[in-house]
Design a protein around this motif. Structure first.
Motif, PDB file in Angstrom:
ATOM      1  N   GLU A  13       0.829  -1.208   0.000  1.00  0.00           N
ATOM      2  CA  GLU A  13       0.000   0.000   0.000  1.00  0.00           C
ATOM      3  C   GLU A  13       0.863   1.257   0.000  1.00  0.00           C
ATOM      4  O   GLU A  13       0.505   2.267  -0.615  1.00  0.00           O
ATOM      5  CB  GLU A  13      -0.942  -0.003   1.207  1.00  0.00           C
ATOM      6  N   THR A  14       2.014   1.215   0.662  1.00  0.00           N
ATOM      7  CA  THR A  14       2.905   2.379   0.644  1.00  0.00           C
ATOM      8  C   THR A  14       3.514   2.572  -0.740  1.00  0.00           C
ATOM      9  O   THR A  14       3.672   3.703  -1.207  1.00  0.00           O
ATOM     10  CB  THR A  14       4.014   2.226   1.702  1.00  0.00           C
ATOM     11  N   THR A  15       3.842   1.486  -1.410  1.00  0.00           N
ATOM     12  CA  THR A  15       4.340   1.573  -2.793  1.00  0.00           C
ATOM     13  C   THR A  15       3.303   2.245  -3.691  1.00  0.00           C
ATOM     14  O   THR A  15       3.641   3.113  -4.522  1.00  0.00           O
ATOM     15  CB  THR A  15       4.677   0.171  -3.323  1.00  0.00           C
ATOM     16  N   ALA A  16       2.043   1.870  -3.526  1.00  0.00           N
ATOM     17  CA  ALA A  16       0.976   2.481  -4.324  1.00  0.00           C
ATOM     18  C   ALA A  16       0.829   3.965  -3.999  1.00  0.00           C
ATOM     19  O   ALA A  16       0.609   4.798  -4.893  1.00  0.00           O
ATOM     20  CB  ALA A  16      -0.340   1.750  -4.081  1.00  0.00           C
ATOM     21  N   LEU A  17       0.980   4.317  -2.737  1.00  0.00           N
ATOM     22  CA  LEU A  17       0.913   5.722  -2.334  1.00  0.00           C
ATOM     23  C   LEU A  17       2.022   6.526  -2.999  1.00  0.00           C
ATOM     24  O   LEU A  17       1.788   7.610  -3.553  1.00  0.00           O
ATOM     25  CB  LEU A  17       1.030   5.825  -0.816  1.00  0.00           C
ATOM     26  N   LEU A  18       3.241   6.003  -2.954  1.00  0.00           N
ATOM     27  CA  LEU A  18       4.375   6.727  -3.536  1.00  0.00           C
ATOM     28  C   LEU A  18       4.209   6.890  -5.040  1.00  0.00           C
ATOM     29  O   LEU A  18       4.556   7.938  -5.603  1.00  0.00           O
ATOM     30  CB  LEU A  18       5.675   5.991  -3.210  1.00  0.00           C
ATOM     31  N   ALA A  19       3.653   5.875  -5.688  1.00  0.00           N
ATOM     32  CA  ALA A  19       3.411   5.990  -7.126  1.00  0.00           C
ATOM     33  C   ALA A  19       2.398   7.089  -7.421  1.00  0.00           C
ATOM     34  O   ALA A  19       2.544   7.848  -8.386  1.00  0.00           O
ATOM     35  CB  ALA A  19       2.919   4.650  -7.666  1.00  0.00           C
ATOM     36  N   ARG A  20       1.383   7.196  -6.581  1.00  0.00           N
ATOM     37  CA  ARG A  20       0.378   8.243  -6.789  1.00  0.00           C
ATOM     38  C   ARG A  20       0.961   9.616  -6.516  1.00  0.00           C
ATOM     39  O   ARG A  20       0.621  10.597  -7.186  1.00  0.00           O
ATOM     40  CB  ARG A  20      -0.831   7.967  -5.883  1.00  0.00           C
ATOM     41  N   TRP A  21       1.846   9.727  -5.548  1.00  0.00           N
ATOM     42  CA  TRP A  21       2.454  11.019  -5.229  1.00  0.00           C
ATOM     43  C   TRP A  21       3.261  11.585  -6.404  1.00  0.00           C
ATOM     44  O   TRP A  21       3.380  12.793  -6.539  1.00  0.00           O
ATOM     45  CB  TRP A  21       3.367  10.872  -4.014  1.00  0.00           C
ATOM     46  N   ARG A  22       3.807  10.702  -7.203  1.00  0.00           N
ATOM     47  CA  ARG A  22       4.623  11.204  -8.313  1.00  0.00           C
ATOM     48  C   ARG A  22       3.807  12.066  -9.269  1.00  0.00           C
ATOM     49  O   ARG A  22       4.361  12.886  -9.993  1.00  0.00           O
ATOM     50  CB  ARG A  22       5.264  10.025  -9.067  1.00  0.00           C
ATOM     51  N   GLY A  23       2.490  11.895  -9.243  1.00  0.00           N
ATOM     52  CA  GLY A  23       1.641  12.728 -10.076  1.00  0.00           C
ATOM     53  C   GLY A  23       0.866  13.766  -9.298  1.00  0.00           C
ATOM     54  O   GLY A  23      -0.108  14.326  -9.810  1.00  0.00           O
ATOM     55  N   ALA A  24       1.289  14.045  -8.051  1.00  0.00           N
ATOM     56  CA  ALA A  24       0.564  15.011  -7.224  1.00  0.00           C
ATOM     57  C   ALA A  24       0.680  16.416  -7.806  1.00  0.00           C
ATOM     58  O   ALA A  24       1.775  16.831  -8.205  1.00  0.00           O
ATOM     59  CB  ALA A  24       1.112  14.999  -5.798  1.00  0.00           C
ATOM     60  N   PRO A  25      -0.418  17.173  -7.853  1.00  0.00           N
ATOM     61  CA  PRO A  25      -0.354  18.561  -8.348  1.00  0.00           C
ATOM     62  C   PRO A  25       0.650  19.383  -7.568  1.00  0.00           C
ATOM     63  O   PRO A  25       0.660  19.343  -6.338  1.00  0.00           O
ATOM     64  CB  PRO A  25      -1.784  19.067  -8.130  1.00  0.00           C
ATOM     65  N   ASP A  26       1.499  20.094  -8.241  1.00  0.00           N
ATOM     66  CA  ASP A  26       2.567  20.945  -7.710  1.00  0.00           C
ATOM     67  C   ASP A  26       3.345  20.281  -6.573  1.00  0.00           C
ATOM     68  O   ASP A  26       3.952  20.938  -5.741  1.00  0.00           O
ATOM     69  CB  ASP A  26       2.042  22.327  -7.270  1.00  0.00           C
ATOM     70  N   ALA A  27       3.342  18.925  -6.555  1.00  0.00           N
ATOM     71  CA  ALA A  27       4.140  18.142  -5.604  1.00  0.00           C
ATOM     72  C   ALA A  27       3.854  18.509  -4.149  1.00  0.00           C
ATOM     73  O   ALA A  27       4.739  18.457  -3.316  1.00  0.00           O
ATOM     74  CB  ALA A  27       5.622  18.294  -5.907  1.00  0.00           C
ATOM     75  N   THR A  28       2.616  18.872  -3.832  1.00  0.00           N
ATOM     76  CA  THR A  28       2.223  19.194  -2.458  1.00  0.00           C
ATOM     77  C   THR A  28       1.070  18.289  -2.054  1.00  0.00           C
ATOM     78  O   THR A  28       0.120  18.106  -2.818  1.00  0.00           O
ATOM     79  CB  THR A  28       1.796  20.665  -2.332  1.00  0.00           C
ATOM     80  N   VAL A  29       1.160  17.708  -0.849  1.00  0.00           N
ATOM     81  CA  VAL A  29       0.110  16.817  -0.353  1.00  0.00           C
ATOM     82  C   VAL A  29      -0.251  17.215   1.081  1.00  0.00           C
ATOM     83  O   VAL A  29       0.537  17.845   1.789  1.00  0.00           O
ATOM     84  CB  VAL A  29       0.552  15.338  -0.368  1.00  0.00           C
ATOM     85  N   ASP A  30      -1.462  16.847   1.484  1.00  0.00           N
ATOM     86  CA  ASP A  30      -1.892  16.996   2.870  1.00  0.00           C
ATOM     87  C   ASP A  30      -1.618  15.672   3.573  1.00  0.00           C
ATOM     88  O   ASP A  30      -2.231  14.647   3.258  1.00  0.00           O
ATOM     89  CB  ASP A  30      -3.383  17.337   2.934  1.00  0.00           C
ATOM     90  N   LEU A  31      -0.686  15.687   4.509  1.00  0.00           N
ATOM     91  CA  LEU A  31      -0.262  14.444   5.147  1.00  0.00           C
ATOM     92  C   LEU A  31      -1.380  13.780   5.936  1.00  0.00           C
ATOM     93  O   LEU A  31      -1.416  12.547   6.045  1.00  0.00           O
ATOM     94  CB  LEU A  31       0.936  14.719   6.059  1.00  0.00           C
ATOM     95  N   VAL A  32      -2.285  14.553   6.517  1.00  0.00           N
ATOM     96  CA  VAL A  32      -3.377  13.953   7.283  1.00  0.00           C
ATOM     97  C   VAL A  32      -4.259  13.112   6.367  1.00  0.00           C
ATOM     98  O   VAL A  32      -4.554  11.943   6.639  1.00  0.00           O
ATOM     99  CB  VAL A  32      -4.206  15.039   8.002  1.00  0.00           C
ATOM    100  N   ASP A  33      -4.675  13.680   5.252  1.00  0.00           N
ATOM    101  CA  ASP A  33      -5.509  12.932   4.305  1.00  0.00           C
ATOM    102  C   ASP A  33      -4.764  11.728   3.747  1.00  0.00           C
ATOM    103  O   ASP A  33      -5.315  10.624   3.634  1.00  0.00           O
ATOM    104  CB  ASP A  33      -5.940  13.837   3.149  1.00  0.00           C
TER     105      ASP A  33
END
Length: 463
Positions: free
Chosen positions: A133-153
């Motif tokens: 599941e962490t591998t899948a998360l990291l793969a999704r992050w690579r396409g995150a808009p402007d490389a910014t995420v909300d860690l809580v969500d």
């Protein structure tokens, strides 16, 4: 007056804030309960009596804030401090009578049946679900808009998917969809009723009751459908997800769990198993994002031990600094910031009388910031959990998993999931905090009020 130990109570009446003439501390507790408890300890000491509510609905709450007092409530006199308060009753009615809420013989029987499913060897077998599941998360992050995420969500979804996969196996997608939709509705409803002095019966057709009932019906239905399938597979089923193991659990002394008992355990595991771990992960990453020197040290350890590979359960023991980071995050942001009990018989704590029937809390949020145990308690310092430092402190100066006979059965799973996920994130990304501070409030667990955004800078390693 006789105490739980059979001795006469000679303690004094505990001090506490006067509050408002008509409402006492009610508004302070409603606006900022964690700050009110912290101020209570600083101004009045380690046993504080809070009086709240208008005449006729007034109640008293005793805050016990020393490590010694926490040990007395949770361990040495745990039989005298029960989960009989209104809050736990509301949790029972919403999420069932599982390990978190059950008592007496029900709890002992459930614990005996559950314990073989939470041995270190068994829990280590869940590491693959966490890393997938962490591998899948990291793969999704690579396409995150402007490389910014909300860690809580992000960490809430990661922890939910991991625990749901471990519980439900191949049915994870259906379960996650329902839990994401229904849990917030049920949690908000339960919390509001748990802290309200007067509630309408759940059977009344109020809008709030109807919304919560619909969410519970949908959540129960998906659990019941999957449970029926597992039980239909019989005891020879080869499924290694936790639900299959629950369906097969049994002993000559304790029998087995029926379908409703299995559902209760599943709901409690979903509640306690994802919200608490998500909180620990989100704040550990956010604290590292705010303290680049600690982030660099944690990353160097992960890179040295793992050299870019996916971690295994056995790697946890080789990542001591990452474990220290996690423990320090759990000190500052304990997922269960307040633990409630009700006194059965009058007793004495720290020289003060606790009457029979009194509502009592111990508060990791406060004890973890107690200056007697922690120098500069608001400062983030993972070195507090170096081996020598840990041994020198009182056992209950740090108790994010509770303690005594009701200590959290999932401690090792939470630590394993968090350390493995942290090591994977840090090998691939450098984090920089966008939100310097994250205000919090207490619900069923600690919750962020607002976002915990971080900018992600990929380190260039190929996945």
């Amino acid at each position: 007056m006789t105490t739980a130990a059979g001795k006469t109570a000679t303690g004094q009446t505990a001090p506490g804030p006067a509050g408002l003439p008509f409402l006492g501390s009610m508004l302070d507790l409603k606006r900022d309960s964690l700050g009110t408890y912290l101020n209570g300890q600083r101004e009045h000491g380690d046993v504080v009596r809070f009086t709240a509510g208008p005449p006729g609905l007034r109640f008293q709450l005793y805050g016990v804030f020393s490590a010694e007092g926490a040990q007395q409530v949770l361990a040495t006199q745990s039989a005298n401090f029960r989960k009989d308060n209104a809050f736990y009753q509301e949790v029972r009615e919403s999420f069932g009578n599982g390990l978190l809420t059950s008592q007496d013989e029900d709890y002992l029987r459930q614990r005996r049946l559950m314990q073989p499913l939470f041995t270190r060897r068994r829990v280590d077998g869940y590491a693959g679900a966490v890393t997938d599941e962490t591998t899948a998360l990291l793969a999704r992050w690579r396409g995150a808009p402007d490389a910014t995420v909300d860690l809580v969500d992000e960490m809430t979804r990661l922890a939910l998917r991991a625990v749901a996969r471990i519980l439900f196996g191949v049915d994870v997608e259906e379960a996650v969809d329902v839990v994401e939709r229904c849990f917030p509705v049920i949690g908000t409803y339960t919390l509001r009723r748990g802290y309200s002095p007067v509630n309408p019966p759940r059977s009344w057709p109020t809008p709030g009751n109807r919304r919560a009932a619909a969410a519970m019906e949908e959540l129960y239905a998906v659990c019941d459908r999957i449970i029926r399938q597992r039980r239909a597979d019989g005891t020879s089923a080869k499924g290694d997800d936790l639900l299959s193991l629950l369906a097969q659990a049994g002993s000559t002394e304790d029998g087995s769990l029926d379908a409703s008992e299995i559902r209760d355990q599943v709901l409690i595991f979903l509640l306690a198993g994802h919200e608490t771990t998500a909180t620990s992960l989100a704040f550990a990453l956010h604290l590292l994002a705010r303290h680049p020197e600690h982030q660099a040290r944690a990353r160097a350890e992960a890179q040295h031990v793992l050299a870019g590979r996916t971690p295994e359960a056995y790697d946890m023991d080789a990542l001591p600094y990452l474990t220290q980071v996690l423990k320090e995050a759990m000190r500052l942001y304990p997922a269960a910031p307040v633990i409630g009990r009700r006194a059965v018989a009058a007793t004495e704590i720290g020289g003060y009388e606790i009457p029979a029937g009194a509502d009592v809390i111990v508060a990791p949020w406060v004890t973890h910031r107690h200056p007697h145990y922690w120098e500069e308690p608001e400062r983030f310092d993972p070195e507090r959990f170096a081996p020598g430092a840990e041994k020198a402190r009182h056992r209950y100066a740090w108790f994010p998993f509770g303690g005594g006979p009701r200590a959290c059965i999932g401690q090792h799973f939470s630590m394993l999931e968090s350390v493995l996920a942290l090591s994977m994130v840090l090998q691939e990304y450098e984090l920089r905090a966008v939100d310097p501070e994250v205000p919090v409030d207490t619900g069923i667990t600690l919750r962020a009020v607002g976002s915990a955004r971080c900018r992600l800078d990929r380190l260039g390693r190929q996945a």
